[in-house]
Structures are given as structure tokens and as C-alpha cells.
Write an enzyme that holds these catalytic residues in place. Structure first.
Site, PDB file in Angstrom:
ATOM      1  N   ALA A 194      -1.025  11.970   1.915  1.00 29.66           N
ATOM      2  CA  ALA A 194      -1.588  12.880   2.909  1.00 29.66           C
ATOM      3  C   ALA A 194      -3.019  13.251   2.540  1.00 29.66           C
ATOM      4  O   ALA A 194      -3.849  13.513   3.417  1.00 29.66           O
ATOM      5  CB  ALA A 194      -0.723  14.131   3.023  1.00 29.66           C
ATOM      6  N   CYS A 197      -4.097   0.734  -2.578  1.00 27.83           N
ATOM      7  CA  CYS A 197      -3.973  -0.516  -1.823  1.00 27.83           C
ATOM      8  C   CYS A 197      -2.918  -1.422  -2.462  1.00 27.83           C
ATOM      9  O   CYS A 197      -2.642  -1.326  -3.664  1.00 27.83           O
ATOM     10  CB  CYS A 197      -5.299  -1.274  -1.818  1.00 27.83           C
ATOM     11  SG  CYS A 197      -6.575  -0.528  -0.819  1.00 27.83           S
ATOM     12  N   GLU A 230      -3.058  -4.547  -3.228  1.00 25.61           N
ATOM     13  CA  GLU A 230      -3.561  -5.420  -4.296  1.00 25.61           C
ATOM     14  C   GLU A 230      -3.587  -4.687  -5.626  1.00 25.61           C
ATOM     15  O   GLU A 230      -3.190  -5.211  -6.663  1.00 25.61           O
ATOM     16  CB  GLU A 230      -4.987  -5.891  -3.970  1.00 25.61           C
ATOM     17  CG  GLU A 230      -5.120  -6.709  -2.712  1.00 25.61           C
ATOM     18  CD  GLU A 230      -5.445  -5.855  -1.487  1.00 25.61           C
ATOM     19  OE1 GLU A 230      -4.835  -4.772  -1.320  1.00 25.61           O
ATOM     20  OE2 GLU A 230      -6.304  -6.284  -0.703  1.00 25.61           O
ATOM     21  N   CYS A 246     -10.326  -4.628  -0.091  1.00 29.72           N
ATOM     22  CA  CYS A 246     -11.417  -3.661   0.024  1.00 29.72           C
ATOM     23  C   CYS A 246     -12.327  -3.755  -1.213  1.00 29.72           C
ATOM     24  O   CYS A 246     -12.025  -4.452  -2.189  1.00 29.72           O
ATOM     25  CB  CYS A 246     -10.863  -2.248   0.169  1.00 29.72           C
ATOM     26  SG  CYS A 246     -10.274  -1.538  -1.384  1.00 29.72           S
ATOM     27  N   ASN A 251       0.842  -1.202   0.000  1.00 28.99           N
ATOM     28  CA  ASN A 251       0.000   0.000   0.000  1.00 28.99           C
ATOM     29  C   ASN A 251       0.878   1.254   0.000  1.00 28.99           C
ATOM     30  O   ASN A 251       1.966   1.284   0.592  1.00 28.99           O
ATOM     31  CB  ASN A 251      -1.026   0.005   1.133  1.00 28.99           C
ATOM     32  CG  ASN A 251      -0.474  -0.275   2.503  1.00 28.99           C
ATOM     33  OD1 ASN A 251       0.566  -0.899   2.642  1.00 28.99           O
ATOM     34  ND2 ASN A 251      -1.170   0.197   3.512  1.00 28.99           N
ATOM     35  N   ILE A 252       0.393   2.263  -0.693  1.00 28.76           N
ATOM     36  CA  ILE A 252       1.119   3.526  -0.844  1.00 28.76           C
ATOM     37  C   ILE A 252       0.136   4.638  -0.502  1.00 28.76           C
ATOM     38  O   ILE A 252      -0.806   4.900  -1.257  1.00 28.76           O
ATOM     39  CB  ILE A 252       1.645   3.696  -2.285  1.00 28.76           C
ATOM     40  CG1 ILE A 252       2.529   2.497  -2.686  1.00 28.76           C
ATOM     41  CG2 ILE A 252       2.414   5.011  -2.415  1.00 28.76           C
ATOM     42  CD1 ILE A 252       2.936   2.479  -4.149  1.00 28.76           C
ATOM     43  N   GLU A 253       0.345   5.234   0.677  1.00 24.68           N
ATOM     44  CA  GLU A 253      -0.613   6.232   1.162  1.00 24.68           C
ATOM     45  C   GLU A 253      -0.236   7.640   0.715  1.00 24.68           C
ATOM     46  O   GLU A 253       0.873   7.896   0.233  1.00 24.68           O
ATOM     47  CB  GLU A 253      -0.710   6.141   2.687  1.00 24.68           C
ATOM     48  CG  GLU A 253      -1.242   4.779   3.112  1.00 24.68           C
ATOM     49  CD  GLU A 253      -1.513   4.658   4.601  1.00 24.68           C
ATOM     50  OE1 GLU A 253      -1.033   5.500   5.380  1.00 24.68           O
ATOM     51  OE2 GLU A 253      -2.211   3.691   4.971  1.00 24.68           O
ATOM     52  N   TYR A 292      -5.847  11.475   1.779  1.00 20.67           N
ATOM     53  CA  TYR A 292      -6.067  10.034   1.971  1.00 20.67           C
ATOM     54  C   TYR A 292      -6.665   9.318   0.765  1.00 20.67           C
ATOM     55  O   TYR A 292      -6.356   8.171   0.486  1.00 20.67           O
ATOM     56  CB  TYR A 292      -6.976   9.790   3.181  1.00 20.67           C
ATOM     57  CG  TYR A 292      -6.453  10.330   4.497  1.00 20.67           C
ATOM     58  CD1 TYR A 292      -5.092  10.535   4.698  1.00 20.67           C
ATOM     59  CD2 TYR A 292      -7.327  10.611   5.537  1.00 20.67           C
ATOM     60  CE1 TYR A 292      -4.614  11.037   5.900  1.00 20.67           C
ATOM     61  CE2 TYR A 292      -6.857  11.108   6.746  1.00 20.67           C
ATOM     62  CZ  TYR A 292      -5.506  11.323   6.926  1.00 20.67           C
ATOM     63  OH  TYR A 292      -5.048  11.808   8.112  1.00 20.67           O
TER      64      TYR A 292
HETATM   65  N1  THU Z   1      -5.282  -1.567   2.459  1.00 15.68           N
HETATM   66  C1  THU Z   1      -4.705  -2.345   1.511  1.00 15.68           C
HETATM   67  O1  THU Z   1      -3.628  -2.029   0.989  1.00 15.68           O
HETATM   68  N2  THU Z   1      -5.336  -3.488   1.152  1.00 15.68           N
HETATM   69  C2  THU Z   1      -6.437  -3.982   1.773  1.00 15.68           C
HETATM   70  O2  THU Z   1      -6.860  -5.079   1.437  1.00 15.68           O
HETATM   71  C3  THU Z   1      -7.091  -3.213   2.833  1.00 15.68           C
HETATM   72  C4  THU Z   1      -6.569  -1.846   3.050  1.00 15.68           C
HETATM   73  C5  THU Z   1      -4.564  -0.372   2.904  1.00 15.68           C
HETATM   74  C6  THU Z   1      -5.122   0.941   2.500  1.00 15.68           C
HETATM   75  C7  THU Z   1      -4.553   1.853   3.570  1.00 15.68           C
HETATM   76  O3  THU Z   1      -3.244   2.228   3.220  1.00 15.68           O
HETATM   77  C8  THU Z   1      -4.464   0.967   4.793  1.00 15.68           C
HETATM   78  O4  THU Z   1      -4.543  -0.360   4.318  1.00 15.68           O
HETATM   79  C9  THU Z   1      -5.571   1.201   5.809  1.00 15.68           C
HETATM   80  O5  THU Z   1      -6.800   1.205   5.208  1.00 15.68           O
END
Ligand code: THU
Length: 128
Positions: free
Chosen positions: A46, A53, A55, A85, A42-44, A48
Site C-alpha cells: 500500500a 518487482c 525480477e 525496470c 511482483n509483491i506490492e 507503493y
Molecule cells: N513490475 C515488475 O514486477 N517487473 C517489471 O519488469 C516491471 C514492473 C511490477 C512492479 C509493480 O508491481 C507493477 O509491475 C506495476 O509497475
């Protein structure tokens, strides 16, 4: 490649997660018909909503390298099972509706048919 090895690849990818806001690192690994593996974390952001994700990162890497399908995708989050998700389920159905999704726990995993994770999916067929 066996399922345990794909989970291990997802665990390695999880270490690369950029998740300073949620502190919830996730890793994913998919394998294509010819045995090629693509990983993602996952790459967040600021802002949001711009977060990707794990996947979808793995799928985007595969598609951008010319692979439009995969047979298995493994996801690793916390010790509890971390399920894809809703947006990721939609993207999985776009490219690999017949795939198996491996949801890893601490010491075990569960295997699902992708189509069972998103029943009545809206797909390209609906646009014909
Ligand atoms: N996230 C994923 O990367 N995959 C999932 O299956 C569920 C959620 C990440 C998104 C976000 O960076 C963090 O988890 C919290 O939601």
C-alpha cells in the site's frame, strides 16, 4: 532447460503475483550455471515504494540461497513485452552482467544481453 521452459516457469510464478494496486502481475524465472531455477512474482505494498518487482524477488531468492549469478532470466508481464525496470536492471548488473534477459511476449520472446539493457552501468568496479 530450454528458454521456453524458463518462460513457462515465469508464467507459473506470475500467477502468484500480489498486485492489487496496479493489477499488473509479473513473473520472472532465472536459471543458474548448474541448472537451478528460482522464480519470483511482483509483491506490492500500500506504500507503493515498498513494492518488489518479480525480477528482484527471483534474484533475492537466489542470492539468499547462495547463488550469486545466473545465466538467463525470463520476464513475463502482459501480452506486450514487459521489460525490467531501471532498478531491476541495476540489480541484474550486480549479479549477472553477462546474463541473457528473455523478455516474453504473447507467442514469442526477445533475447537481450543484460549489459545492453543498462549501458555504462555503475558497478562495483567503479568503487575500487
Ligand atoms: N513490475 C515488475 O514486477 N517487473 C517489471 O519488469 C516491471 C514492473 C511490477 C512492479 C509493480 O508491481 C507493477 O509491475 C506495476 O509497475
Amino acid at each position: 532447460m530450454v528458454i521456453e521452459e524458463l518462460i513457462e516457469k515465469a508464467r507459473e510464478a506470475q500467477k502468484l503475483a500480489y498486485a492489487p494496486y496496479s493489477n499488473f502481475p509479473v513473473g520472472a524465472a532465472l536459471i543458474t550455471e548448474d541448472g537451478t531455477v528460482f522464480t519470483g512474482c511482483n509483491i506490492e505494498s500500500a506504500a507503493y515504494g515498498a513494492t518488489n518487482c518479480a525480477e528482484r524477488v527471483a534474484i533475492q531468492k537466489a542470492v539468499s540461497e547462495g547463488y550469486h549469478s545466473f545465466t538467463h532470466l525470463a520476464v513475463v508481464g502482459r501480452e506486450d513485452y514487459t521489460y525490467p525496470c531501471g532498478i531491476c536492471r541495476q540489480v541484474i548488473m550486480e549479479f549477472a552482467p553477462k546474463s541473457k534477459i528473455i523478455v516474453s511476449g504473447k507467442d514469442d520472446y526477445v533475447l537481450h544481453n543484460a549489459e545492453d539493457l543498462l549501458p555504462y552501468a555503475f558497478t562495483g568496479k567503479d568503487l575500487l
